[in-house]
Scaffold this active site. Sequence first.
Site, PDB file in Angstrom:
ATOM      1  N   GLY A  18       2.352  -3.090  -4.679  1.00 28.43           N
ATOM      2  CA  GLY A  18       2.159  -3.963  -3.518  1.00 28.43           C
ATOM      3  C   GLY A  18       1.202  -5.109  -3.805  1.00 28.43           C
ATOM      4  N   ARG A  22      -3.366  -8.100   2.788  1.00 28.28           N
ATOM      5  CA  ARG A  22      -4.547  -8.132   3.650  1.00 28.28           C
ATOM      6  C   ARG A  22      -5.852  -8.374   2.892  1.00 28.28           C
ATOM      7  NH1 ARG A  22      -2.663  -2.605   6.526  1.00 28.28           N
ATOM      8  NH2 ARG A  22      -1.446  -2.511   4.604  1.00 28.28           N
ATOM      9  N   LYS A  29      -4.476  -6.136  -5.513  1.00 26.78           N
ATOM     10  CA  LYS A  29      -5.393  -5.275  -4.747  1.00 26.78           C
ATOM     11  C   LYS A  29      -6.007  -4.166  -5.595  1.00 26.78           C
ATOM     12  CE  LYS A  29      -3.832  -2.318  -1.454  1.00 26.78           C
ATOM     13  NZ  LYS A  29      -3.461  -1.900  -0.073  1.00 26.78           N
ATOM     14  N   GLN A  79       8.650  -2.320 -10.189  1.00 29.45           N
ATOM     15  CA  GLN A  79       9.380  -2.493  -8.929  1.00 29.45           C
ATOM     16  C   GLN A  79       9.354  -3.997  -8.659  1.00 29.45           C
ATOM     17  OE1 GLN A  79       7.268  -1.442  -5.360  1.00 29.45           O
ATOM     18  NE2 GLN A  79       9.119  -0.952  -4.201  1.00 29.45           N
ATOM     19  N   GLU A 161       4.746   6.363  11.020  1.00 26.49           N
ATOM     20  CA  GLU A 161       3.844   5.230  10.789  1.00 26.49           C
ATOM     21  C   GLU A 161       3.325   4.690  12.121  1.00 26.49           C
ATOM     22  OE1 GLU A 161       2.831   4.090   7.570  1.00 26.49           O
ATOM     23  OE2 GLU A 161       3.647   6.107   7.436  1.00 26.49           O
ATOM     24  N   ASN A 176      -1.793  10.924   7.250  1.00 22.14           N
ATOM     25  CA  ASN A 176      -1.269  11.008   5.891  1.00 22.14           C
ATOM     26  C   ASN A 176      -2.203  10.279   4.927  1.00 22.14           C
ATOM     27  OD1 ASN A 176       0.314  10.942   3.580  1.00 22.14           O
ATOM     28  ND2 ASN A 176       1.651   9.310   4.354  1.00 22.14           N
ATOM     29  N   TYR A 372     -35.765 -17.717 -28.316  1.00 28.20           N
ATOM     30  CA  TYR A 372     -34.333 -17.516 -28.427  1.00 28.20           C
ATOM     31  C   TYR A 372     -34.033 -17.074 -29.848  1.00 28.20           C
ATOM     32  CZ  TYR A 372     -29.471 -17.964 -29.293  1.00 28.20           C
ATOM     33  OH  TYR A 372     -28.200 -17.656 -29.697  1.00 28.20           O
ATOM     34  N   ALA A 386     -44.811 -16.623 -29.992  1.00 30.77           N
ATOM     35  CA  ALA A 386     -44.300 -17.200 -28.741  1.00 30.77           C
ATOM     36  C   ALA A 386     -43.564 -18.505 -29.008  1.00 30.77           C
ATOM     37  CB  ALA A 386     -45.463 -17.453 -27.790  1.00 30.77           C
TER      38      ALA A 386
HETATM   39  C1  UD1 Z   1       0.853   4.276   3.467  1.00 28.46           C
HETATM   40  C2  UD1 Z   1       1.680   5.372   4.178  1.00 28.46           C
HETATM   41  C3  UD1 Z   1       0.867   5.914   5.342  1.00 28.46           C
HETATM   42  C4  UD1 Z   1      -0.461   6.451   4.855  1.00 28.46           C
HETATM   43  C5  UD1 Z   1      -1.214   5.390   4.054  1.00 28.46           C
HETATM   44  C6  UD1 Z   1      -2.404   6.023   3.380  1.00 28.46           C
HETATM   45  C7  UD1 Z   1       4.027   4.779   3.929  1.00 28.46           C
HETATM   46  C8  UD1 Z   1       5.223   4.209   4.574  1.00 28.46           C
HETATM   47  N1  UD1 Z   1       2.905   4.799   4.637  1.00 28.46           N
HETATM   48  O1  UD1 Z   1       0.678   3.221   4.409  1.00 28.46           O
HETATM   49  O2  UD1 Z   1       1.602   6.945   5.989  1.00 28.46           O
HETATM   50  O3  UD1 Z   1      -1.227   6.909   5.929  1.00 28.46           O
HETATM   51  O4  UD1 Z   1      -0.382   4.839   3.029  1.00 28.46           O
HETATM   52  O5  UD1 Z   1      -3.227   5.073   2.777  1.00 28.46           O
HETATM   53  O6  UD1 Z   1       4.143   5.223   2.782  1.00 28.46           O
HETATM   54  N2  UD1 Z   1       3.479   0.068  -2.673  1.00 28.46           N
HETATM   55  C9  UD1 Z   1       4.375  -0.170  -3.686  1.00 28.46           C
HETATM   56  N3  UD1 Z   1       5.557  -0.761  -3.403  1.00 28.46           N
HETATM   57  C10 UD1 Z   1       5.923  -1.115  -2.151  1.00 28.46           C
HETATM   58  C11 UD1 Z   1       5.001  -0.872  -1.100  1.00 28.46           C
HETATM   59  C12 UD1 Z   1       3.787  -0.275  -1.377  1.00 28.46           C
HETATM   60  O7  UD1 Z   1       4.093   0.141  -4.839  1.00 28.46           O
HETATM   61  O8  UD1 Z   1       7.036  -1.623  -1.983  1.00 28.46           O
HETATM   62  C13 UD1 Z   1       2.165   0.682  -2.979  1.00 28.46           C
HETATM   63  C14 UD1 Z   1       1.007  -0.240  -2.650  1.00 28.46           C
HETATM   64  O9  UD1 Z   1       0.679  -1.012  -3.794  1.00 28.46           O
HETATM   65  C15 UD1 Z   1      -0.091   0.744  -2.270  1.00 28.46           C
HETATM   66  C16 UD1 Z   1       0.640   1.967  -1.787  1.00 28.46           C
HETATM   67  O10 UD1 Z   1       1.990   1.827  -2.192  1.00 28.46           O
HETATM   68  O11 UD1 Z   1      -0.909   1.098  -3.377  1.00 28.46           O
HETATM   69  C17 UD1 Z   1       0.571   2.091  -0.266  1.00 28.46           C
HETATM   70  O12 UD1 Z   1       1.120   0.936   0.298  1.00 28.46           O
HETATM   71  P1  UD1 Z   1       0.486   0.278   1.604  1.00 28.46           P
HETATM   72  O13 UD1 Z   1       1.292  -0.909   1.965  1.00 28.46           O
HETATM   73  O14 UD1 Z   1      -0.976   0.113   1.462  1.00 28.46           O
HETATM   74  O15 UD1 Z   1       0.811   1.459   2.672  1.00 28.46           O
HETATM   75  P2  UD1 Z   1       0.093   1.751   4.035  1.00 28.46           P
HETATM   76  O16 UD1 Z   1       0.574   0.807   5.065  1.00 28.46           O
HETATM   77  O17 UD1 Z   1      -1.375   1.828   3.827  1.00 28.46           O
HETATM   78 CA    CA Z   2      -2.758   1.419   2.117  1.00 22.48          CA
END
Ligand code: UD1
Ligand code: CA
Length: 462
Positions: A18, A22, A29, A79, A161, A176, A372, A386
């Site tokens: 991801g 934010r 991130k 991905q 969610e 979760n 130095y 010195a």
């Molecule tokens: C996710 C969970 C949520 C949980 C929370 C915990 C889902 C749908 N939701 O939400 O239930 O409470 O984590 O922190 O799983 N990522 C990818 N590819 C993508 C999307 C995300 O690799 O296409 C990775 C991101 O880089 C990240 C992790 O998955 O490290 C979580 O993604 P994020 O978007 O932060 O999920 P949350 O909305 O926090």
């Molecule tokens: Ca997250």
Amino acid sequence: MMANTDRNGTVAVILAAGKGTRMKSDLPKVLHPLLGEPMITYVVRALEQAGVGDILAVLGHGGSQVEQVLQERVRPVYQEEQLGTGHALLMALPQLLTYGGGDCLVVCGDTPLLAGETLAELRLRRSQAGAQATVLTAVLDDPKGYGRIIKEEDRVTAIVEEKDADESQRQVREVNAGAYCFDLNWLGKALEQLTPANAQGEYYLTDVISYLAAQGQLVTSYQVADPEEIWGINDRLQLAKAQDRLRHRILAGHMLAGVTVEEPGATIVGPLVEIGRDTVLETGCQIFGKTVIGEACVIGPRSRITDCRIGKGTAVNQSTMTECVAGEKCQIGPYTYLRPGCLLADKVKAGGFVEMKKVTADTDAKIPHLSYMGDCTIGKKVNVGAGTITCNYDGVNKFPTVIGEGAFIGSNTNLVAPVNVGPGAYTAAGSTITEDVPANSLGVARGRQTNILDWKNRPSKK
Ligand code: UD1
Ligand code: CA
């Protein structure tokens, strides 16, 4: 592909493709640092501590940067389009299937507070329960933003969610953590059923849970005792909050192991740092990287030490040191800047306003004030007066300076490299030394003093 033959057959996946929108950042991130170490390295370390043999990392945004940081510790899977956490895990499925069964831990790259023991326990709980999946959960006072755990008795039936939850589901405070242990035999099948039919139009990994439950499979939860462990970092406020918790956790460990921390609220120690007992960290120390500090040292206020080794009984006061080694009972500071490649033996003094780079200084050498020294070898018991500097750079190349054992460098000497000052030799204060000084000799290189007498009473112009 052959079934894998790693340490203990365990495989884990870190989801880290991801963008971290934010965070509002150009840096991916999961590379944002906490106490000097990138976020994702905490997750990798927790998995290593849990005894996982192979770690796959699903990468996307800034993937090559992440690979560079993690090197051989993970196997990257890409991905290309971030279609959701379920889609991310799907990308790793072909590799996972080569493990021929067993279990698989799945964690997010943005939960740096998760402990290794917790992940080990999560695996254990799944196998003890004979569940097809076990979800790590926590009960939070403020569950906002997390997926809610929906249960019937002890069985998890769904994870909803925030954006898809109805009013009553939003009231659920068990959330979760984004960490799961799956039975690999069921995971593939469940992942292939996912659809993006939800509020965010994404393939949610959390839908695997409701699918398994609907198939009559057993899904259990394991609730962590300390809810802050599951904190996910989505913005910089959460980053700062998590860093603060980590900082306290690490300092507490050192304090209980015999280190005095004068002001824990104003002291930063990275997760890989080792510190010997009876060492004192004074207010405002920052110690990063793979620094190892011996016993009974005093690390004075506002010192910043990165990737150094410091021997027993050494004092560092208000100084900056990077990639250096100091022996026992050295005195460094105040206001000393030791740049990479300095190797100080025992009882070396590098005093106030001294900057050094790539200096090897032997036992009892003293560089007490305002110098130095660069690309320089300093023998035993040398005293550098010195204001002495090495002129080690001609604008194109760097050249070495060698000062032999017991030599005495007069104050304000310029040592124009390459140059050697022999053992037991002296340089006269204020000299610009361009030629070697033989052992036990005195090198003088300055204009002789002329006194113009009666200067004060010279006739003044009208
Ligand atoms: C996710 C969970 C949520 C949980 C929370 C915990 C889902 C749908 N939701 O939400 O239930 O409470 O984590 O922190 O799983 N990522 C990818 N590819 C993508 C999307 C995300 O690799 O296409 C990775 C991101 O880089 C990240 C992790 O998955 O490290 C979580 O993604 P994020 O978007 O932060 O999920 P949350 O909305 O926090
Ligand atoms: Ca997250």
